[in-house]
Design an enzyme around this catalytic site. Structure first.
Site, PDB file in Angstrom:
ATOM      1  N   GLU A 364       0.841  -1.216   0.000  1.00  0.00           N
ATOM      2  CA  GLU A 364       0.000   0.000   0.000  1.00  0.00           C
ATOM      3  C   GLU A 364       0.876   1.267   0.000  1.00  0.00           C
ATOM      4  OE1 GLU A 364      -3.812   0.069   1.788  1.00  0.00           O
ATOM      5  OE2 GLU A 364      -4.097  -2.076   1.526  1.00  0.00           O
ATOM      6  N   THR A 366       5.329   2.124  -0.316  1.00  0.00           N
ATOM      7  CA  THR A 366       6.505   1.983   0.554  1.00  0.00           C
ATOM      8  C   THR A 366       6.639   3.226   1.456  1.00  0.00           C
ATOM      9  OG1 THR A 366       7.915   3.098  -1.044  1.00  0.00           O
ATOM     10  CG2 THR A 366       7.771   0.695  -1.236  1.00  0.00           C
TER      11      THR A 366
END
Ligand code: COS
Length: 382
Positions: A364, A366
């Site tokens: 979702e 980094t």
């Protein structure tokens, strides 16, 4: 809907019992076999977990984000693969329909996502577009009242169990960034859709991840999300804005569990004639971990309420995801240190949670992508 205080406490108590009596005892078998116990999935359906974020008119519980994050923190105390089983339905597998879908798309898919009959999955990443999501290469070409979809999506959570994919594909071939991307709903049994072999992973066994391949896959034009071309990248970003808040709560639930396990160990384990919990260098690690958990909870609750009020939470969602995912990484690392040799041995369980936690700093978005989002937004605001 916001739950009243009593209903919320009762629900969280029930879920806390479910975590302690059903999920935590099932962790080891799941880690070893990579398979989730089917009876646990049925219990999750009965508890309504697949539909917590889906409005009541579509059969869900319709909870606000402030309540959703409390549930995510509670379930997050168990191995993250359990949350992942229903997490895509709550988040990235249903939100594109909710945020930007047409009424017909909502009526068609949300009830089955809410009761868990259908598992939703989100297909954005490709082999050559991870952080640079807007550069994706999958294509969708209009052909009468259909689109023809081609391309391969990578590392797709719940792909092997999914019945419905939200797929981002390029509809404007003259573009190379997010501007020419559209979002589609693709049923898994559509001819031309296939799912690759589940990947072997560092952790989170039981949460299957695989490629999804689209080969001349013909999908009805009415499955274009919202009926609008070339706005699919923005839809994906809006989905991730919410997803990142939810994931932060999962990180923080796990952080609390890891700290609890480490403290329990430190109170029992004796060295130099006394429990290691008495030593200040151990206490420093406990205190730092608790402080970070408290800070993460404050951020999560604050941003969740802001989103419920309809505010733009893009920057704050990224701040929260950055902090909570990095914090659980540090806390898991300290827990391994507190357990010492036992922290490295699988029988004690901490090393598995340490590996499970590693994913949070990557998926979702980094930590580095969160930093870029935050910095760009801050710089543009002064
Ligand atoms: N909500 C609404 N719109 C958004 C948005 C958001 N959160 N974020 C970006 N947009 C819009 C922008 O406003 C811009 O619109 P205009 O073209 O009208 O100006 C458009 O989307 C493109 O935005 P931007 O220029 O910021 O896009 P970039 O290609 O520079 O990339 C990042 C943005 C890097 C932030 C994005 O690609 C990203 O989040 N990457 C990580 C992907 C990821 O999380 N993958 C995880 C796997 S999926 S589980």
């Amino acid at each position: 809907m916001t739950l009243d205080q009593e209903t919320r406490s009762q629900l969280l108590e029930t879920l806390d019992r479910f975590v302690k009596e059903r999920l935590i005892p099932a962790e080891r078998a799941m880690a070893e076999t990579g398979e989730m116990d089917q009876s646990i999935l049925s219990e999750m359906r009965e508890l309504g977990l697949y539909g917590i974020s889906i409005p009541e008119e579509y059969g869900g519980l319709g909870l606000c984000l402030a309540d959703e994050v409390e549930i995510a923190m509670c379930i997050g105390q168990a191995a993250p693969a359990f949350r992942s089983a229903f997490g895509t339905n709550v988040g990235i597998g249903s939100q594109a329909i909710l945020i930007d879908g047409t009424d017909e798309q909502r009526r068609k898919y949300l009830p089955r996502l809410a009761n868990g009959e259908l598992v939703g999955s989100f297909c954005l990443t490709e082999s050559s577009s991870g952080s640079d999501a807007g550069s994706l290469k999958a294509t969708a070409k209009k052909d009468g009242d259909h689109y023809i979809l081609n391309g391969t999506k990578r590392y797709i959570t719940n792909a092997p169990t999914a019945g419905l994919f939200t797929v981002m594909a390029r509809t404007d071939k003259t573009t190379t960034d997010g501007r020419g991307v559209s979002a589609f709903l693709v049923e898994a049994d559509t001819p031309g859709v296939s799912v690759g072999k589940p990947e072997k992973k560092m952790g989170q066994q039981g949460a299957p991840v695989a490629d999804v391949i689209f080969e001349n896959c013909q999908i009805p034009a009415e499955n274009l999300i919202g009926g609008k071309e070339n706005v699919g990248f923005k839809t994906a970003m809006k989905v991730l804005d919410k997803g990142r808040i939810h994931i932060s709560a999962v990180c923080t639930g796990l952080a609390g569990r890891i700290l609890r396990d480490a403290v329990t160990y430190a109170k029992e384990r004796e060295q130099f004639g006394e429990p290691i919990a008495n030593f200040q260098l151990i206490q420093a690690m406990i205190a730092d971990s608790e402080t970070e958990i408290y800070a993460a909870k404050c951020m999560i609750r604050d941003v969740a309420k802001a989103k419920d009020r309809g505010e733009n939470t893009k920057r704050r969602a990224s701040c929260t995801k950055l902090f909570a995912s990095e914090a659980v990484g540090r806390i898991a690392d300290r827990a391994v240190q507190i357990l010492g040799g036992a922290g490295y041995i699988s029988e004690y369980g901490i090393e598995q949670l340490y590996r499970d936690a590693r994913l949070f700093r990557i998926y979702e978005g980094t930590s580095q992508i969160q930093q870029l989002i935050i910095a760009k937004d801050v710089i543009s605001s002064y």
